[in-house]
Design a protein around this motif. Structure first.
Motif, short mmCIF file in Angstrom:
data_model
loop_
_atom_site.label_atom_id
_atom_site.label_comp_id
_atom_site.label_asym_id
_atom_site.label_seq_id
_atom_site.Cartn_x
_atom_site.Cartn_y
_atom_site.Cartn_z
N LEU A 52 -24.18 -66.33 76.98
CA LEU A 52 -22.63 -66.44 76.93
C LEU A 52 -22.25 -65.50 75.81
O LEU A 52 -21.13 -64.78 76.15
CB LEU A 52 -22.31 -67.79 76.54
CG LEU A 52 -20.71 -68.15 76.48
CD1 LEU A 52 -19.99 -67.60 77.61
CD2 LEU A 52 -20.43 -69.53 76.24
N ALA A 53 -22.84 -65.24 74.73
CA ALA A 53 -22.43 -64.35 73.72
C ALA A 53 -22.46 -63.05 74.14
O ALA A 53 -21.67 -62.08 73.73
CB ALA A 53 -23.29 -64.62 72.59
N LYS A 54 -23.72 -62.44 74.91
CA LYS A 54 -23.70 -61.16 75.36
C LYS A 54 -22.64 -60.89 76.29
O LYS A 54 -22.16 -59.70 76.59
CB LYS A 54 -25.30 -60.96 75.71
CG LYS A 54 -26.24 -61.26 74.85
CD LYS A 54 -25.88 -60.06 73.68
CE LYS A 54 -26.46 -58.67 74.06
NZ LYS A 54 -26.29 -57.73 72.99
N TRP A 55 -22.38 -61.85 77.23
CA TRP A 55 -21.10 -61.81 78.06
C TRP A 55 -19.92 -61.34 77.57
O TRP A 55 -19.25 -60.68 77.84
CB TRP A 55 -21.09 -62.95 78.97
CG TRP A 55 -19.99 -62.89 79.86
CD1 TRP A 55 -19.67 -61.97 81.24
CD2 TRP A 55 -18.86 -63.53 79.94
NE1 TRP A 55 -18.51 -62.16 81.78
CE2 TRP A 55 -17.85 -63.19 80.82
CE3 TRP A 55 -18.42 -64.87 79.21
CZ2 TRP A 55 -16.72 -63.81 81.41
CZ3 TRP A 55 -17.17 -65.18 79.22
CH2 TRP A 55 -16.21 -64.76 80.50
N LYS A 73 -6.02 -66.01 68.65
CA LYS A 73 -5.74 -67.25 69.54
C LYS A 73 -6.64 -68.28 68.97
O LYS A 73 -7.69 -67.98 68.22
CB LYS A 73 -6.35 -66.71 71.03
CG LYS A 73 -5.43 -65.91 71.86
CD LYS A 73 -4.35 -66.27 72.18
CE LYS A 73 -3.57 -65.43 73.18
NZ LYS A 73 -2.21 -65.98 73.52
N SER A 74 -6.44 -69.50 69.35
CA SER A 74 -7.21 -70.58 69.03
C SER A 74 -8.41 -71.14 69.86
O SER A 74 -8.21 -71.02 71.04
CB SER A 74 -6.28 -71.99 68.61
OG SER A 74 -5.78 -72.35 70.02
N ALA A 75 -9.61 -71.37 69.47
CA ALA A 75 -10.65 -71.95 70.28
C ALA A 75 -11.56 -72.87 69.66
O ALA A 75 -11.28 -72.98 68.33
CB ALA A 75 -11.48 -70.54 70.57
N ILE A 76 -12.03 -73.82 70.37
CA ILE A 76 -12.83 -74.78 70.08
C ILE A 76 -14.54 -74.68 70.70
O ILE A 76 -14.17 -74.17 72.06
CB ILE A 76 -12.39 -76.14 69.91
CG1 ILE A 76 -13.51 -77.26 69.45
CG2 ILE A 76 -12.15 -76.63 71.50
CD1 ILE A 76 -12.79 -78.47 69.40
N GLU A 77 -15.21 -74.72 70.19
CA GLU A 77 -16.57 -74.62 70.82
C GLU A 77 -17.15 -76.18 70.75
O GLU A 77 -17.37 -76.80 69.60
CB GLU A 77 -17.73 -73.87 70.45
CG GLU A 77 -18.98 -73.70 71.10
CD GLU A 77 -19.93 -72.87 70.46
OE1 GLU A 77 -21.06 -72.61 71.44
OE2 GLU A 77 -19.90 -72.35 69.70
N LEU A 78 -17.51 -76.74 71.83
CA LEU A 78 -18.02 -77.99 71.94
C LEU A 78 -19.61 -77.85 72.11
O LEU A 78 -20.29 -77.16 72.50
CB LEU A 78 -17.63 -78.70 73.30
CG LEU A 78 -16.02 -78.85 73.44
CD1 LEU A 78 -15.73 -79.45 74.90
CD2 LEU A 78 -15.32 -79.67 72.32
N GLY A 79 -20.16 -78.85 71.13
CA GLY A 79 -21.58 -78.80 71.42
C GLY A 79 -22.15 -77.38 70.68
O GLY A 79 -23.39 -76.92 71.41
N ALA A 80 -21.58 -76.86 69.66
CA ALA A 80 -21.84 -75.63 69.14
C ALA A 80 -23.33 -75.32 68.70
O ALA A 80 -23.85 -74.20 68.87
CB ALA A 80 -20.78 -75.42 68.05
N GLY A 81 -23.90 -76.44 68.47
CA GLY A 81 -25.41 -76.42 67.87
C GLY A 81 -25.58 -75.38 66.86
O GLY A 81 -25.18 -75.58 65.79
N THR A 82 -26.34 -74.26 66.98
CA THR A 82 -26.47 -73.27 65.91
C THR A 82 -25.20 -72.17 65.96
O THR A 82 -25.15 -71.44 64.90
CB THR A 82 -27.83 -72.57 66.12
OG1 THR A 82 -27.52 -71.77 67.43
CG2 THR A 82 -28.88 -73.16 66.27
N GLY A 83 -24.39 -72.37 66.97
CA GLY A 83 -23.10 -71.61 66.71
C GLY A 83 -23.07 -70.16 67.24
O GLY A 83 -21.91 -69.55 67.12
N LEU A 84 -24.07 -69.93 68.03
CA LEU A 84 -23.85 -68.53 68.42
C LEU A 84 -22.81 -67.97 69.20
O LEU A 84 -22.19 -67.05 69.06
CB LEU A 84 -25.18 -68.16 69.05
CG LEU A 84 -25.49 -66.62 70.01
CD1 LEU A 84 -25.24 -65.68 68.85
CD2 LEU A 84 -26.62 -66.63 70.69
N ALA A 85 -22.35 -68.90 70.22
CA ALA A 85 -21.55 -68.28 71.10
C ALA A 85 -20.28 -68.48 70.63
O ALA A 85 -19.18 -67.58 70.70
CB ALA A 85 -21.20 -69.30 72.49
#
Length: 250
Positions: A52-55, A73-85
């Motif tokens: 996902l990050a490389k895409w 823009k505003s965004a939220i990452e669900l289940g971010a874990g280590t946070g890469l994406a």
């Protein structure tokens, strides 16, 4: 970033056995800490988050995810874990809230601090760091709907990588996604295929409520992609936008 084969023969870019993993994005090497001694799945940089990050990196110049369209823009990452994406989205000038359960937050904050905080970026002359989006870390347990409102939805973008891995959790994940969106929200979900039952449950819940577009693998990073990892772009269907709360699928 090196790769290794797992027991199935999959040439994986990372496993949970290491204490850290390095991923190059936009000319900067992100060094993400992991906890190989943890039983929590959120402490590993899973392959879907790398895909996902490389895409996102590949699409930075044009299209819906171009930097100029994400700026502010505003965004939220669900289940971010280590946070890469989520960190990749911040490098595209998007303001993002990285969320996970309480026991993951320390690691998540540590990875932001080590990679994209003002201290970590001091003295670095890279275009991707010239206008970073704001990043914050906040608790969100999908099984606790009372937490949804604390995130102040809706968002312009909802991001999720490898959050669909257990059939019993797909409903909770779906409910959390639905709580964060409006008709203007774009949801980006990157899934690694785990089983027919999990994938079926995912499609059963999302397809009636969201218009879903699967990203062709030809549009992903040439190296960081796999036939078992798919990216879906989802938007709330106008004809069902007012249908809340959403009943569980049968």
């Amino acid at each position: 970033m090196s790769s290794t084969r797992d027991e199935s023969g999959w040439q994986r870019w990372n496993t949970h056995f290491s204490t850290s993993v390095e991923v190059e994005l936009f000319g900067k090497t992100l060094r993400l800490a992991q906890d190989p001694n943890s039983q929590n799945l959120g402490t590993t940089v899973w392959d879907a988050s790398i895909v996902l990050a490389k895409w996102l990196e590949k699409g930075a110049r044009r299209g819906e995810f171009a930097r100029q369209k994400l700026r502010g823009k505003s965004a939220i990452e669900l289940g971010a874990g280590t946070g890469l994406a989520g960190l990749a989205l911040a490098m595209l000038s998007c303001n993002i809230v990285l969320t996970d359960t309480a026991q993951i937050l320390r690691l998540l904050q540590m990875n932001y601090d080590a990679n994209l905080s003002p201290a970590a970026c001091s003295g670095l002359d890279l275009p991707c760091l010239s206008e970073l989006g704001a990043v914050s870390v906040q608790e969100l347990d999908w099984t606790r709907p009372e937490q949804y409102a604390t995130l102040a939805p809706p968002y312009d973008f909802v991001l999720a990588a490898d959050c669909v891995y257990h059939e019993e959790l797909v409903q909770n994940f779906f409910d959390a996604v639905l709580a964060m969106v409006s008709l203007k929200t774009t949801v980006v979900i990157c899934n690694e295929f785990r089983s027919d039952s999990v994938h079926t449950r995912f499609k059963q819940l999302f397809e009636p409520r969201f218009a879903m577009k699967r990203v062709p693998h030809a549009k992903m990073d040439a190296v960081c992609q796999h036939q078992n990892i798919d990216i879906y772009i989802c938007k709330l269907r106008k004809d069902v936008a007012a249908s809340r709360p959403v009943p569980a699928a049968g």
